[in-house]
Design a protein around this motif. Structure first.
Motif, PDB file in Angstrom:
ATOM      1  N   HIS A 234       0.828  -1.208   0.000  1.00 33.45           N
ATOM      2  CA  HIS A 234       0.000   0.000   0.000  1.00 33.45           C
ATOM      3  C   HIS A 234       0.864   1.260   0.000  1.00 33.45           C
ATOM      4  N   ALA A 235       1.917   1.246   0.827  1.00 38.88           N
ATOM      5  CA  ALA A 235       2.756   2.446   0.940  1.00 38.88           C
ATOM      6  C   ALA A 235       3.534   2.690  -0.351  1.00 38.88           C
ATOM      7  N   SER A 295      -7.102   5.181  -1.588  1.00 36.63           N
ATOM      8  CA  SER A 295      -8.313   5.305  -0.793  1.00 36.63           C
ATOM      9  C   SER A 295      -8.313   4.285   0.352  1.00 36.63           C
ATOM     10  N   ALA A 296      -7.988   3.039   0.018  1.00 39.39           N
ATOM     11  CA  ALA A 296      -7.991   1.988   1.047  1.00 39.39           C
ATOM     12  C   ALA A 296      -6.929   2.267   2.115  1.00 39.39           C
ATOM     13  N   PHE A 297      -5.768   2.733   1.686  1.00 36.67           N
ATOM     14  CA  PHE A 297      -4.668   2.994   2.624  1.00 36.67           C
ATOM     15  C   PHE A 297      -5.048   4.131   3.577  1.00 36.67           C
ATOM     16  N   HIS A 298      -5.705   5.147   3.012  1.00 37.25           N
ATOM     17  CA  HIS A 298      -6.134   6.269   3.837  1.00 37.25           C
ATOM     18  C   HIS A 298      -7.119   5.788   4.902  1.00 37.25           C
ATOM     19  N   LEU A 299      -8.038   4.912   4.508  1.00 38.00           N
ATOM     20  CA  LEU A 299      -9.021   4.407   5.471  1.00 38.00           C
ATOM     21  C   LEU A 299      -8.371   3.526   6.535  1.00 38.00           C
ATOM     22  N   VAL A 300      -7.390   2.745   6.120  1.00 35.73           N
ATOM     23  CA  VAL A 300      -6.668   1.910   7.086  1.00 35.73           C
ATOM     24  C   VAL A 300      -6.035   2.811   8.148  1.00 35.73           C
ATOM     25  N   PHE A 308      -3.577  10.834   8.144  1.00 36.81           N
ATOM     26  CA  PHE A 308      -2.724  10.730   6.946  1.00 36.81           C
ATOM     27  C   PHE A 308      -3.346  11.570   5.831  1.00 36.81           C
ATOM     28  N   GLN A 309      -3.566  12.859   6.121  1.00 36.14           N
ATOM     29  CA  GLN A 309      -4.221  13.757   5.165  1.00 36.14           C
ATOM     30  C   GLN A 309      -3.448  13.898   3.860  1.00 36.14           C
ATOM     31  N   LEU A 310      -2.136  13.660   3.943  1.00 37.38           N
ATOM     32  CA  LEU A 310      -1.288  13.757   2.757  1.00 37.38           C
ATOM     33  C   LEU A 310      -1.877  12.942   1.600  1.00 37.38           C
ATOM     34  N   LEU A 311      -2.433  11.783   1.930  1.00 40.75           N
ATOM     35  CA  LEU A 311      -2.995  10.917   0.896  1.00 40.75           C
ATOM     36  C   LEU A 311      -4.223  11.559   0.260  1.00 40.75           C
TER      37      LEU A 311
END
Ligand code: NAD
Length: 477
Positions: A234-235, A295-300, A308-311
């Motif tokens: 994800h990263a 999107s998924a990483f931000h939700l995680v 993690f607003q950067l995403l």
């Protein structure tokens, strides 16, 4: 971690899913000497694969399919039998974005519950799909709920980093192989599977596909926990998407102050800490991975209480980039109704026929909604595009760039296919009603287009304008 020193022994592998990842993994595992059965629940796809036809456009795929079909490689719809007969089961089904923005893991769960009923003897279940952290743990729990004893299986994470367009070579010459597991038994099986790559022995074969790795420089193995492996995938995607959005934000600044993003990107990319790749200003990213994975990483992160607003910012910049491009078209053409536009590119990037989340498809849709008629050409993605942009009096497809450009009011470049960067500019100009090119991928230098007599509007660079663009457009673009 115990490193494998024993000689190569083939492993019986079941790959579930025969999409871009599953099919490529299956043919490549066969290529490095394993016995592979690839499962899909799409009967038509399996039939066509059995007949040696590849459902996707991917370099070397047909060649490897022909080489291994019926020898080390078979296709089936029967997951239970395939799983029962295999030592390692790779799950490579889709993990699309759900309505909440999270990854939809229902396809993974459906596969795991079906595997549960066929476990007899030890099985290693490997997540190859891109999944949120703790999916490994969930797979384990589901299997236990179905009554499978924890001693008869292991679960490991082995994320895939291939890129569509170069998927086969990426798989066989990876930058790294990531294996996430706490089980020595699982690590042993995965090391046996990747032995020909990790040891370098595959690269010494005369028939090996050439790429960046060789016998003396095989890919490194990153052995880690399952959670770390899940986050590595994800990263990695998030970081690449950030890089694209970053350069696009800089491109917008460049445009505002009459600077040139290509010079700026070259200047930034020469810094070895940064590197030049993914610093290409343009229409932004698309495809089946970056948008959903961000999107998924931000939700995680949110679920774990991490801000993690950067995403979110990267996603915002990416979607604004399409709006800006659409406005550039409007600025150049004034109104759309009755205009004929030649669209070059439909795939989300060059060298693939994949149109999932393609910025090109989005832009064409907007133009059609705005009343323009569009004639599109793409070297590989036209067949897939017909299902989402059906032919109509407004929407048509051409067999070449020049056919698309015939009598068009402007050309727009939407996908970075190599052939679009090497057009016969004199011929293109002769086809067009007005020599206007709006380039969402910065495939030409401004000077080249100026010399060829085009009005040329691109991303983050000065426009080359002649009498065809009025004063307003020259300022507004
Ligand atoms: P895809 O949609 O091309 O393929 C998925 C395949 O799984 C389809 O053929 C579908 O019919 C099959 N399938 C679904 N449910 C099934 C079931 N129950 N049993 C058997 N088959 C089933 O997807 P993809 O692009 O190959 O991506 C797969 C995963 O790999 C995703 O998690 C994606 O994020 C990840 N990934 C994709 C890429 C890429 O470039 N496409 C790269 C790295 C990782």
């Amino acid at each position: 971690m115990k490193l494998l020193t024993s000689p190569f022994t083939p492993v019986s592998i079941c790959v579930v899913g025969s999409g871009y990842v599953g099919l490529v993994a299956a043919v490549c595992f066969a290529e490095i000497g394993h016995h592979v059965v690839c499962v899909d629940n799409d009967e038509a796809k399996v039939e066509s694969l059995r007949a040696g036809k590849t459902p996707i456009f991917e370099k070397h795929l047909s060649e490897l399919l022909a080489r291994h079909l019926g020898r080390g490689l078979a296709f089936t719809t029967d997951l239970r039998t395939a799983a029962a007969e295999s030592e390692a089961i790779f799950i490579a089904v889709g993990t699309p974005q759900s309505d909440t923005g999270a990854a939809d893991l229902s396809y993974v769960e459906a596969v795991v519950s079906e595997i549960a009923s066929s476990i007899c003897g030890y099985k290693l279940i490997v997540e190859k799909s891109t999944v949120p952290v703790y999916t490994n743990e969930w797979i384990r729990r589901v299997l236990q709920r179905y009554g499978v004893s924890s001693s008869s299986f292991d679960v490991a994470s082995n994320p895939e980093f291939l890129r569509e367009g170069t998927a086969i070579v990426d798989f066989l010459h990876p930058d790294r192989i990531v294996i996430g597991t706490s089980s020595e038994r699982a690590m042993d099986v995965l090391q046996r599977i990747y032995h020909p790559l990790i040891s370098g022995s595959y690269y010494a074969l005369p028939a090996a596909l050439r790429g960046s790795c060789n016998r003396n420089s095989p890919p490194p193995l990153v052995a880690t926990s399952a959670q770390s492996a899940e986050i590595i995938k994800h990263a990695s995607n998030a970081f690449l998407a950030l890089k694209i959005s970053f350069i696009n934000a800089v491109a917008n600044l460049a445009e505002a102050v009459d600077a040139d993003i290509e010079d700026i990107a070259a200047g930034i990319g020469l810094d070895s800490r940064i590197g030049p790749r993914f610093l290409r200003a343009g229409l932004g990213y698309g495809g089946s991975c970056f948008p959903k994975d961000l999107s998924a990483f931000h939700l995680v992160a949110q679920e774990q209480g991490v801000d993690f607003q950067l995403l979110q910012e990267a996603r915002k910049i990416n979607s604004a980039q399409r709006d800006r491009f659409y406005n550039k078209i409007l600025s150049a053409l004034w109104t759309l109704r009755g205009k004929r536009i030649a669209a070059l590119g439909l795939a989300f990037k060059g060298d693939t026929d994949d149109i999932r989340e393609s910025p090109a498809i989005d832009i064409v849709r907007r133009l059609l909604d705005g009343g323009a008629s569009v004639c599109a050409y793409d070297p590989a993605a036209i067949d897939r595009s017909r299902s989402v942009l059906p032919e109509s009096p407004q929407m048509s497809y051409a067999r070449s760039t020049y056919e698309a450009a015939e009598d068009a009011d402007a050309v727009i470049i939407l996908t970075d296919w190599k052939e679009f960067a090497a057009l016969n500019l004199a011929r293109l100009k002769a086809c067009l009603r007005f020599p206007i090119v709006i380039d969402g991928r910065n495939l030409y230098s401004v000077q080249t287009m100026c010399d060829a007599g085009f009005d040329y509007i691109s991303i983050g660079r000065p426009i080359a304008a002649s009498a065809n663009l009025g004063h307003a457009e020259q300022i507004a673009v």
